[in-house]
Design an enzyme around this catalytic site. Sequence first.
Site, PDB file in Angstrom:
ATOM      1  N   LYS A 173       1.311  -0.844   0.824  1.00 30.74           N
ATOM      2  CA  LYS A 173      -0.067   0.644  -0.174  1.00 30.74           C
ATOM      3  C   LYS A 173       1.185   1.293  -0.290  1.00 30.74           C
ATOM      4  CE  LYS A 173      -2.109   2.876   2.061  1.00 30.74           C
ATOM      5  NZ  LYS A 173      -2.325   4.357   0.913  1.00 30.74           N
ATOM      6  N   GLY A 226       5.583   5.917   8.486  1.00 30.30           N
ATOM      7  CA  GLY A 226       5.044   7.405   8.222  1.00 30.30           C
ATOM      8  C   GLY A 226       5.242   8.165   9.018  1.00 30.30           C
ATOM      9  N   GLY A 227       4.312   9.110   9.466  1.00 29.75           N
ATOM     10  CA  GLY A 227       3.810   9.918  10.673  1.00 29.75           C
ATOM     11  C   GLY A 227       3.823   9.298  11.670  1.00 29.75           C
ATOM     12  N   THR A 230       0.027   8.418  12.975  1.00 27.76           N
ATOM     13  CA  THR A 230      -0.315   6.844  11.580  1.00 27.76           C
ATOM     14  C   THR A 230       0.026   6.077  12.203  1.00 27.76           C
ATOM     15  OG1 THR A 230      -0.773   8.773   9.799  1.00 27.76           O
ATOM     16  CG2 THR A 230      -1.157   6.376   9.284  1.00 27.76           C
ATOM     17  N   GLY A 231       1.263   6.177  13.068  1.00 27.42           N
ATOM     18  CA  GLY A 231       2.197   4.803  13.615  1.00 27.42           C
ATOM     19  C   GLY A 231       1.817   4.227  14.616  1.00 27.42           C
ATOM     20  N   GLU A 248       7.724   2.718  10.951  1.00 23.13           N
ATOM     21  CA  GLU A 248       9.871   3.843  11.684  1.00 23.13           C
ATOM     22  C   GLU A 248       8.964   5.001  10.920  1.00 23.13           C
ATOM     23  OE1 GLU A 248      12.723   2.698  10.741  1.00 23.13           O
ATOM     24  OE2 GLU A 248      11.999   0.045  10.321  1.00 23.13           O
ATOM     25  N   CYS A 282      12.950  11.743   6.871  1.00 29.87           N
ATOM     26  CA  CYS A 282      12.423  11.389   7.675  1.00 29.87           C
ATOM     27  C   CYS A 282      14.272  11.996   8.592  1.00 29.87           C
ATOM     28  CB  CYS A 282      12.157  10.133   8.107  1.00 29.87           C
ATOM     29  SG  CYS A 282      13.525   8.872   7.300  1.00 29.87           S
ATOM     30  N   GLU A 383       8.308  17.575  14.285  1.00 32.22           N
ATOM     31  CA  GLU A 383       8.970  17.108  12.851  1.00 32.22           C
ATOM     32  C   GLU A 383       8.082  18.126  11.787  1.00 32.22           C
ATOM     33  OE1 GLU A 383       7.475  13.927  10.869  1.00 32.22           O
ATOM     34  OE2 GLU A 383      10.114  13.716  10.215  1.00 32.22           O
TER      35      GLU A 383
END
Length: 489
Positions: A173, A226-227, A230-231, A248, A282, A383
């Site tokens: 995805k 991802g962010g 979301t993680g 990650e 990142c 970030e």
Amino acid sequence: MPDLFVAGRWRSAAAGGTRDVVNPFDAEVFAVVDEAAAEDAEAAVLAARAAFDEGSWARAPVAERAALLDRVADLLQRDREEIARTETLDTGKTLAESRIDVDDVTAVFRYYAREGVVEVDRTVDVGRPEVVSRVVHHAVGVCTLIAPWNYPLLQMSWKVAPALVAGNTVVLKPSEVTPLTTVHLVRLLEEAGAPPGVVNLVLGAGGAVGPALTSHPAVDLVSFTGGLATGRAIAKAAAETVKRVTVELGGKNPNIVFADVDLDVAIDTALTGVFLHSGQVCSSGTRLIVEESIADELVAGVVERARRIRFGNGLEDGVESGPLVSAQHREKVEGYVALGQQEGARLLTGGRRPDDPVLQRGFFHEPTVFDDCDRGMRIVQEETFGPILTVERFRTEEEAVFLGNDTTYGLAGAVQTLDVERGERVAGALRHGTVWINDFGPYVPQAEWGGQRMSGNGRELGPAGLAEYRETKHVWRTTRPAAPGWFRG
Ligand code: NDP
């Protein structure tokens, strides 16, 4: 040609959804792809489940799976220019960067073709001659692999290559913003001979397809890059069925510069560390922590060089940096610029969209440097994922280390010094997954990548990046069966 790949067949979304893909250089729609909904994601998960449970992939000799990875590596190089061009159209990054990405992806496939066949099973001496005790490894099962938009193909390759060589079946995805090179990769996997159902592809909004990919009982492992927000949501969704989860996430990465450096080298390193790919990295070196005695000179050099970065269409020669990935993301970055000013940081350069008429349609933002920052500012702690550098000053090594660790993240950091012992001392004290001494940014497939603290858990790349996709099993065999005789009745 449809863009979803399920059970070895290319298909459109069941509900007929499509999505425009936008070139961030000029905001033009340059492709339209199929857009999956939850039912397509579930079909992909079930196809992967069937291929794992009923197919031969997981039980095939590992050499066969490794050979598939090698064939994919060959095909990636065959299509190098086409893939690089697509990545540039999709992300806005320069063609030079995209070519490096394709070469790095190729290297990842080659590395796991080698690493995948290294024997990791072992026998254990349990001190009883009639017992054969072995620790063996096998595939985890169905893995969903979710990647972000900044390095779409690269981040996906870190997941798909080890997952496949370990014998898993996968559902890919990519980010809805940058799906095209992942579609190309899946075509190459098909061409290389991946059996039906082993590789499946879902394009769609995370919110729509996410639940099936992260909480469906048929999924065994979720690997996400991802962010942070979301993680967290994904880790929670996967917890219900106790899936294996690798996340990650982001970083707020310090670049510590001591006064003994070669100033020109340190300026160039700081500039590249933070402004490469417009800061959408990142591990970007967004937090410059510099010894007070050279700070003014170093910062002046970074500002002067930042103003000379050549922006434009990533497809054109001589362009050094592209735009941000989307209008929405630029707004987020602009919000951080406004915040930095409100917080009292001193804007030295940038902080706005460029004036160049050629750049007006795209999502460009000038490289931005804030001086007089302190650790209490949100601009220093959060970030931004854009071209924003914050500057803090230190007087002692202890203070430098303290500031370098003064973040809830822990992805990457660097120390610039010509004092070898100090470089090693500071590197040892920094709590980040990767530390560079006198450099900023390089990585290799052989060495693990990943975050400490809120930058994530698990590792990608290296042997540990393969271990994530393997189950460990202890097999105990008694060669002379005998009654245990514990109960006497
Ligand atoms: P997001 O977290 O927004 O999205 C990442 C991926 O997750 C996308 O494919 C997204 O799909 C998908 N997604 C979103 N919501 C869900 C959900 N509920 N369930 C399942 N999948 C979902 O990150 P960005 O794409 O904005 O990427 C930027 C972030 O990634 C930064 O924070 C950066 O630091 C981090 N990153 C970390 C790296 C590392 O190695 N640690 C490397 C690169 C980036 P969609 O796009 O469709 O919403």
